[in-house]
Design a protein around this motif. Sequence first.
Motif, PDB file in Angstrom:
ATOM      1  N   CYS A  89      11.000 -13.898 -10.816  1.00 12.54           N
ATOM      2  CA  CYS A  89       9.850 -12.403 -10.403  1.00 12.54           C
ATOM      3  C   CYS A  89       9.420 -12.633  -9.552  1.00 12.54           C
ATOM      4  CB  CYS A  89      11.004 -11.897 -11.317  1.00 12.54           C
ATOM      5  SG  CYS A  89      11.751 -10.835 -12.049  1.00 12.54           S
ATOM      6  N   GLY A  90       8.067 -13.531 -10.136  1.00 13.14           N
ATOM      7  CA  GLY A  90       7.248 -13.724  -9.804  1.00 13.14           C
ATOM      8  C   GLY A  90       7.090 -14.548  -8.609  1.00 13.14           C
ATOM      9  N   VAL A  91       8.326 -15.502  -8.227  1.00  9.50           N
ATOM     10  CA  VAL A  91       8.890 -16.024  -6.639  1.00  9.50           C
ATOM     11  C   VAL A  91       8.438 -15.318  -6.088  1.00  9.50           C
ATOM     12  CG1 VAL A  91       9.468 -18.464  -5.976  1.00  9.50           C
ATOM     13  CG2 VAL A  91       8.695 -18.683  -8.047  1.00  9.50           C
ATOM     14  N   ARG A  92       9.839 -13.917  -6.448  1.00  9.69           N
ATOM     15  CA  ARG A  92      10.027 -13.672  -5.220  1.00  9.69           C
ATOM     16  C   ARG A  92       9.429 -12.814  -4.898  1.00  9.69           C
ATOM     17  NH1 ARG A  92      11.651 -10.577  -1.669  1.00  9.69           N
ATOM     18  NH2 ARG A  92      13.893  -9.708  -2.267  1.00  9.69           N
ATOM     19  N   LEU A  93       8.480 -12.356  -5.223  1.00  7.17           N
ATOM     20  CA  LEU A  93       6.944 -11.172  -4.880  1.00  7.17           C
ATOM     21  C   LEU A  93       6.249 -11.621  -3.848  1.00  7.17           C
ATOM     22  CD1 LEU A  93       6.567  -9.069  -8.191  1.00  7.17           C
ATOM     23  CD2 LEU A  93       7.731  -8.576  -6.156  1.00  7.17           C
ATOM     24  N   VAL A  94       6.002 -13.183  -4.467  1.00  4.65           N
ATOM     25  CA  VAL A  94       4.616 -14.598  -3.890  1.00  4.65           C
ATOM     26  C   VAL A  94       5.363 -14.465  -2.217  1.00  4.65           C
ATOM     27  CG1 VAL A  94       3.711 -16.834  -3.633  1.00  4.65           C
ATOM     28  CG2 VAL A  94       3.521 -15.205  -5.640  1.00  4.65           C
ATOM     29  N   LEU A  95       6.852 -14.956  -2.351  1.00  9.49           N
ATOM     30  CA  LEU A  95       7.693 -14.810  -1.183  1.00  9.49           C
ATOM     31  C   LEU A  95       7.427 -12.856   0.058  1.00  9.49           C
ATOM     32  CD1 LEU A  95      10.390 -17.155  -2.034  1.00  9.49           C
ATOM     33  CD2 LEU A  95       8.114 -17.580  -0.596  1.00  9.49           C
ATOM     34  N   GLU A  96       6.975 -12.191  -0.859  1.00 11.51           N
ATOM     35  CA  GLU A  96       7.090 -11.341   0.236  1.00 11.51           C
ATOM     36  C   GLU A  96       5.826 -11.305   1.753  1.00 11.51           C
ATOM     37  OE1 GLU A  96       9.215  -7.929  -0.217  1.00 11.51           O
ATOM     38  OE2 GLU A  96      10.378  -9.088  -1.428  1.00 11.51           O
ATOM     39  N   ARG A  97       5.914  -9.986   2.035  1.00 15.76           N
ATOM     40  CA  ARG A  97       4.833 -10.226   3.372  1.00 15.76           C
ATOM     41  C   ARG A  97       4.084  -9.182   2.818  1.00 15.76           C
ATOM     42  NH1 ARG A  97       6.930 -12.257   7.492  1.00 15.76           N
ATOM     43  NH2 ARG A  97       8.844 -12.557   8.405  1.00 15.76           N
ATOM     44  N   GLU A  98       3.519  -7.960   2.100  1.00 14.89           N
ATOM     45  CA  GLU A  98       2.677  -7.948   1.837  1.00 14.89           C
ATOM     46  C   GLU A  98       1.366  -7.747   0.509  1.00 14.89           C
ATOM     47  OE1 GLU A  98       3.097  -3.651   0.385  1.00 14.89           O
ATOM     48  OE2 GLU A  98       5.470  -3.030   2.369  1.00 14.89           O
ATOM     49  N   LEU A  99       0.760  -7.688   0.958  1.00 12.54           N
ATOM     50  CA  LEU A  99      -0.112  -8.760  -0.140  1.00 12.54           C
ATOM     51  C   LEU A  99      -0.624  -8.027  -1.050  1.00 12.54           C
ATOM     52  CD1 LEU A  99      -2.858  -9.290   2.449  1.00 12.54           C
ATOM     53  CD2 LEU A  99      -1.417 -11.477   2.183  1.00 12.54           C
ATOM     54  N   VAL A 100       0.171  -6.885  -1.285  1.00 15.66           N
ATOM     55  CA  VAL A 100      -0.144  -6.468  -2.855  1.00 15.66           C
ATOM     56  C   VAL A 100       0.901  -7.292  -3.878  1.00 15.66           C
ATOM     57  CG1 VAL A 100       0.671  -4.486  -4.438  1.00 15.66           C
ATOM     58  CG2 VAL A 100      -1.480  -4.305  -2.025  1.00 15.66           C
TER      59      VAL A 100
ATOM     60  N   SER B 268      -4.286  -2.615   7.283  1.00 21.64           N
ATOM     61  CA  SER B 268      -3.137  -2.851   6.876  1.00 21.64           C
ATOM     62  C   SER B 268      -2.916  -4.477   5.728  1.00 21.64           C
ATOM     63  CB  SER B 268      -2.236  -3.480   8.298  1.00 21.64           C
ATOM     64  OG  SER B 268      -0.639  -4.214   7.703  1.00 21.64           O
ATOM     65  N   LEU B 269      -1.567  -4.467   5.250  1.00 17.49           N
ATOM     66  CA  LEU B 269      -1.554  -5.151   3.957  1.00 17.49           C
ATOM     67  C   LEU B 269      -0.649  -6.297   4.753  1.00 17.49           C
ATOM     68  CD1 LEU B 269      -2.784  -3.490   0.613  1.00 17.49           C
ATOM     69  CD2 LEU B 269      -3.588  -5.047   2.163  1.00 17.49           C
ATOM     70  N   ARG B 270       0.455  -6.256   5.695  1.00 13.16           N
ATOM     71  CA  ARG B 270       1.184  -7.120   5.387  1.00 13.16           C
ATOM     72  C   ARG B 270       1.016  -7.759   6.645  1.00 13.16           C
ATOM     73  NH1 ARG B 270       6.173  -4.600   4.709  1.00 13.16           N
ATOM     74  NH2 ARG B 270       7.167  -6.477   6.299  1.00 13.16           N
ATOM     75  N   THR B 271       1.512  -9.149   6.287  1.00 11.56           N
ATOM     76  CA  THR B 271       0.783 -10.783   6.647  1.00 11.56           C
ATOM     77  C   THR B 271       1.142 -10.716   8.482  1.00 11.56           C
ATOM     78  OG1 THR B 271       3.529 -10.759   6.120  1.00 11.56           O
ATOM     79  CG2 THR B 271       1.427 -11.857   5.006  1.00 11.56           C
ATOM     80  N   ASP B 272       2.528  -9.935   9.151  1.00 12.11           N
ATOM     81  CA  ASP B 272       3.452  -9.897  10.031  1.00 12.11           C
ATOM     82  C   ASP B 272       1.688  -9.499  10.789  1.00 12.11           C
ATOM     83  OD1 ASP B 272       3.664  -7.567   9.051  1.00 12.11           O
ATOM     84  OD2 ASP B 272       5.650  -7.510   9.808  1.00 12.11           O
ATOM     85  N   ARG B 273       1.461  -7.869  10.281  1.00 12.99           N
ATOM     86  CA  ARG B 273       0.499  -7.420  10.818  1.00 12.99           C
ATOM     87  C   ARG B 273      -1.306  -8.091  11.370  1.00 12.99           C
ATOM     88  NH1 ARG B 273       2.153  -1.586   8.883  1.00 12.99           N
ATOM     89  NH2 ARG B 273       4.210  -1.380   9.798  1.00 12.99           N
TER      90      ARG B 273
ATOM     91  N   LEU C 148       2.556 -12.647 -12.511  1.00 17.93           N
ATOM     92  CA  LEU C 148       3.578 -12.302 -12.982  1.00 17.93           C
ATOM     93  C   LEU C 148       3.673 -14.223 -13.567  1.00 17.93           C
ATOM     94  CD1 LEU C 148       6.598 -10.078 -11.832  1.00 17.93           C
ATOM     95  CD2 LEU C 148       5.683 -10.247 -14.133  1.00 17.93           C
ATOM     96  N   ILE C 149       4.102 -14.820 -12.358  1.00 19.40           N
ATOM     97  CA  ILE C 149       3.405 -16.842 -12.402  1.00 19.40           C
ATOM     98  C   ILE C 149       2.501 -16.468 -14.139  1.00 19.40           C
ATOM     99  CG2 ILE C 149       3.426 -19.126 -11.642  1.00 19.40           C
ATOM    100  CD1 ILE C 149       4.595 -17.661  -9.238  1.00 19.40           C
ATOM    101  N   THR C 150       1.395 -16.534 -13.792  1.00 18.75           N
ATOM    102  CA  THR C 150       0.585 -16.680 -14.704  1.00 18.75           C
ATOM    103  C   THR C 150       1.087 -16.254 -16.175  1.00 18.75           C
ATOM    104  OG1 THR C 150      -0.805 -16.685 -12.563  1.00 18.75           O
ATOM    105  CG2 THR C 150      -1.919 -16.552 -15.341  1.00 18.75           C
ATOM    106  N   ASN C 151       1.999 -15.192 -16.167  1.00 18.45           N
ATOM    107  CA  ASN C 151       2.111 -14.588 -17.662  1.00 18.45           C
ATOM    108  C   ASN C 151       3.134 -15.647 -17.889  1.00 18.45           C
ATOM    109  OD1 ASN C 151      -0.231 -12.361 -17.912  1.00 18.45           O
ATOM    110  ND2 ASN C 151       1.637 -10.949 -16.378  1.00 18.45           N
ATOM    111  N   SER C 152       3.968 -16.013 -17.025  1.00 16.88           N
ATOM    112  CA  SER C 152       4.975 -16.592 -17.239  1.00 16.88           C
ATOM    113  C   SER C 152       4.681 -18.354 -17.698  1.00 16.88           C
ATOM    114  CB  SER C 152       6.190 -16.351 -16.289  1.00 16.88           C
ATOM    115  OG  SER C 152       5.358 -17.594 -15.087  1.00 16.88           O
ATOM    116  N   SER C 153       3.216 -18.647 -17.523  1.00 14.74           N
ATOM    117  CA  SER C 153       2.880 -19.847 -18.096  1.00 14.74           C
ATOM    118  C   SER C 153       2.516 -19.792 -19.201  1.00 14.74           C
ATOM    119  CB  SER C 153       2.117 -20.249 -16.439  1.00 14.74           C
ATOM    120  OG  SER C 153       0.956 -19.687 -16.794  1.00 14.74           O
TER     121      SER C 153
END
Length: 121
Positions: free
Chosen positions: A15-26, A99-104, A34-39
Amino acid sequence: MILIASLVVGLLFACGVRLVLERELVRVACGTVLITNSSVLLILAGSFPERGEAVNVQQGWPVTDPVLQSLALTAIVIGFAVSALLLTLVHRTQRAHGSLRTDRLVEAEVKRVHDTERGGP
């Protein structure tokens, strides 16, 4: 118990990797948390009492490894610091660019570089 912990660690990491690959910085920041908590959970799963016993322990008493627990505590503190830094960067990016979208953000940066090359403001 180890199987349940490993499944939870895998699910949190996925789930953490999926969220990291999104386009919004939040969402990227939430994925990093999530990745930190899983570690941390992975480190704590290594200290379950099924691993063996320590020296000079009475029979029947559960034993955990204190080194792994101290590593988990260190990972929690580092994860908290990284999360605070990421959320601060997200807040500053929102205030600076609106804006928080990386493309913008990329479009705004390309426009700024293009205006600078033409001699604009």
